[in-house]
Scaffold this active site. Structure first.
Site, mmCIF file in Angstrom:
data_model
loop_
_atom_site.group_PDB
_atom_site.id
_atom_site.type_symbol
_atom_site.label_atom_id
_atom_site.label_comp_id
_atom_site.label_asym_id
_atom_site.label_seq_id
_atom_site.Cartn_x
_atom_site.Cartn_y
_atom_site.Cartn_z
ATOM 1 N N ARG A 1 0.981 -1.228 0.036
ATOM 2 C CA ARG A 1 -0.224 0.489 -0.397
ATOM 3 C C ARG A 1 1.188 0.885 0.104
ATOM 4 O O ARG A 1 1.069 1.773 -0.865
ATOM 5 C CB ARG A 1 -0.935 -0.114 1.197
ATOM 6 C CG ARG A 1 -1.999 1.199 0.739
ATOM 7 C CD ARG A 1 -1.692 2.486 1.183
ATOM 8 N NE ARG A 1 -1.258 3.005 2.437
ATOM 9 C CZ ARG A 1 -0.807 4.011 2.837
ATOM 10 N NH1 ARG A 1 -0.543 4.708 1.285
ATOM 11 N NH2 ARG A 1 0.186 4.184 3.756
ATOM 12 N N ASP A 2 1.829 1.579 1.322
ATOM 13 C CA ASP A 2 2.236 2.891 1.197
ATOM 14 C C ASP A 2 3.597 2.939 0.553
ATOM 15 O O ASP A 2 3.435 4.049 -1.008
ATOM 16 C CB ASP A 2 2.500 2.375 2.385
ATOM 17 C CG ASP A 2 3.538 4.469 2.891
ATOM 18 O OD1 ASP A 2 2.783 5.404 2.168
ATOM 19 O OD2 ASP A 2 4.442 4.043 3.439
ATOM 20 N N HIS B 1 7.757 4.436 11.840
ATOM 21 C CA HIS B 1 7.604 4.568 10.539
ATOM 22 C C HIS B 1 8.540 5.679 9.997
ATOM 23 O O HIS B 1 8.055 6.670 9.449
ATOM 24 C CB HIS B 1 6.675 4.693 10.305
ATOM 25 C CG HIS B 1 5.855 4.856 8.549
ATOM 26 N ND1 HIS B 1 4.452 3.992 8.277
ATOM 27 C CD2 HIS B 1 6.244 5.414 8.120
ATOM 28 C CE1 HIS B 1 4.471 4.421 7.195
ATOM 29 N NE2 HIS B 1 5.336 4.678 6.326
ATOM 30 N N HIS C 1 11.306 6.733 7.019
ATOM 31 C CA HIS C 1 11.841 6.836 6.010
ATOM 32 C C HIS C 1 13.324 7.211 5.715
ATOM 33 O O HIS C 1 13.636 8.202 6.126
ATOM 34 C CB HIS C 1 11.173 8.543 4.955
ATOM 35 C CG HIS C 1 9.323 7.903 4.674
ATOM 36 N ND1 HIS C 1 8.579 8.440 3.839
ATOM 37 C CD2 HIS C 1 8.368 6.889 5.297
ATOM 38 C CE1 HIS C 1 7.458 7.935 3.837
ATOM 39 N NE2 HIS C 1 7.513 7.116 4.910
ATOM 40 N N CYS D 1 9.731 9.656 -2.786
ATOM 41 C CA CYS D 1 8.761 10.462 -1.475
ATOM 42 C C CYS D 1 8.708 12.017 -2.293
ATOM 43 O O CYS D 1 9.038 12.121 -3.405
ATOM 44 C CB CYS D 1 10.196 11.015 -0.600
ATOM 45 S SG CYS D 1 9.944 12.487 0.306
ATOM 46 N N ASN E 1 9.822 5.280 2.103
ATOM 47 C CA ASN E 1 9.266 4.717 2.918
ATOM 48 C C ASN E 1 11.251 3.455 2.870
ATOM 49 O O ASN E 1 11.259 3.162 1.965
ATOM 50 C CB ASN E 1 9.061 2.886 3.093
ATOM 51 C CG ASN E 1 7.129 3.474 3.424
ATOM 52 O OD1 ASN E 1 6.991 4.039 3.899
ATOM 53 N ND2 ASN E 1 7.208 3.836 2.073
HETATM 54 MG MG MG Z 1 5.451 6.045 5.140
#
Ligand code: MG
Length: 306
Positions: free
Chosen positions: A17-18, A212, A214, A245, A254
């Site tokens: 997803r992300d 979380h 990045h 990004c 990520n």
């Molecule tokens: Mg993310």
């Protein structure tokens, strides 16, 4: 220092997803199913699979309903928590139709970011989340919360820790089982990470949060190590480092699950994840996207086999 590191860490895989949401090439539903099956086969028990957002806004996620139906029909995924991101009641209706068991809701510590991202202030977004979570609870659906821009905002710069505390309390009161703290633009540093964790752990149990990070500025692994030393035991990551990004075009987003996993495995921290199988899942999706990985570990593995 090593004595303070946890023995076991949990990884929440957000690649399908992300990650894919930020990839330009559209992946077919068959390939998404294969990718998610391979991730589960590698030992990932929690996988963010899709989102219920407007199809015209994010075409990559327009198959959430059908994808969920396909995934739920697979006996090998019975034990896997398949999480769907839900922004509002419209999305919740879709998630209900699709019979999802796990959702994620999201807000941020920056009003400007929230306005640009979901056209709502922080407080307006909390009202939407409350509506969604009432329905989720009534239907025995587990809800994970995301808070973005915890370590910095592309529009407002540094964000307030008091706001973080307030939003986290609201989400906890509404009944989320955990909160993922997002370094949305990859701007955090290890000292700041330890300060934020120190701050929130005065009010909350550390196990209530997942980190979380990045890797936009190459700091993700350093920030993860800082979190581990502070006693954090849950991390979000994306297989192959999928997803760019949007706030720094051409940069990585990520942290790659492979880079996180190598850090953990090489220090003897247990995760239950098989690196070889994970790398195969990543190779599969990279071949469909026709792109290279930003993951340092995966690059080395693909050229040297280790
Ligand atoms: Mg993310």
């Amino acid at each position: 220092m090593l004595n303070q590191l946890p023995k076991k860490v949990r990884i929440v895989e957000v690649g399908p997803r992300d990650g894919l949401q930020n990839e330009k090439s559209i992946v077919s539903i068959d390939d998404k199913v294969t990718f998610i099956k391979m991730l589960a086969e590698a030992g990932l028990l929690e996988i963010e699979a899709t989102s219920f957002v407007r199809a015209e806004k994010i075409p990559q996620m327009s198959d959430g309903c059908e994808l969920n139906a396909r995934l739920q029909s697979l006996p090998e995924l019975k034990k896997t928590h398949l999480i769907s991101l839900v922004p509002n009641m419209k999305g919740m209706e879709g998630a209900l139709k699709a019979g999802v068991k796990d959702i994620a809701v999201f807000t941020a510590t920056s009003n400007t970011f929230n306005q640009k991202n979901i056209n709502a202030t922080i407080d307006e977004s909390l009202v939407r989340i409350e509506e969604v979570m009432k329905v989720a609870k009534a239907n025995n659906i587990r809800t994970r919360g995301y808070i973005s821009t915890v370590f910095g905002c592309p529009y407002e710069g540094k964000t307030s820790l008091e706001t973080l505390k307030r939003v986290a309390h609201k989400l906890q009161d509404m009944g989320v089982y955990e909160i993922s703290l997002g370094d949305t633009i990859g701007i955090a540093n290890p000292l700041q990470v330890s300060e934020v964790i120190d701050f929130i752990s005065k009010d909350f149990n550390k196990s209530f949060f997942s980190m979380h990070f990045h890797d936009t500025r190459g700091m993700a692994v350093a920030n993860i190590l800082s979190s581990l030393e502070m006693g954090m035991t849950s991390f979000d990551s994306s297989a192959a480092g999928l997803g760019g990004c949007p706030y720094a075009v051409g940069s990585s987003g990520n942290v790659a699950t492979e880079d996180l996993l190598f850090l953990l495995q090489s220090m003897g921290i247990e995760t239950g994840i098989d690196m070889k199988k994970l790398s195969e899942a990543s190779q599969f999706i990279l071949s469909k996207l026709n792109r290279e990985t930003p993951s340092k570990y995966l690059k080395a593995y693909l050229s040297s086999g280790r």
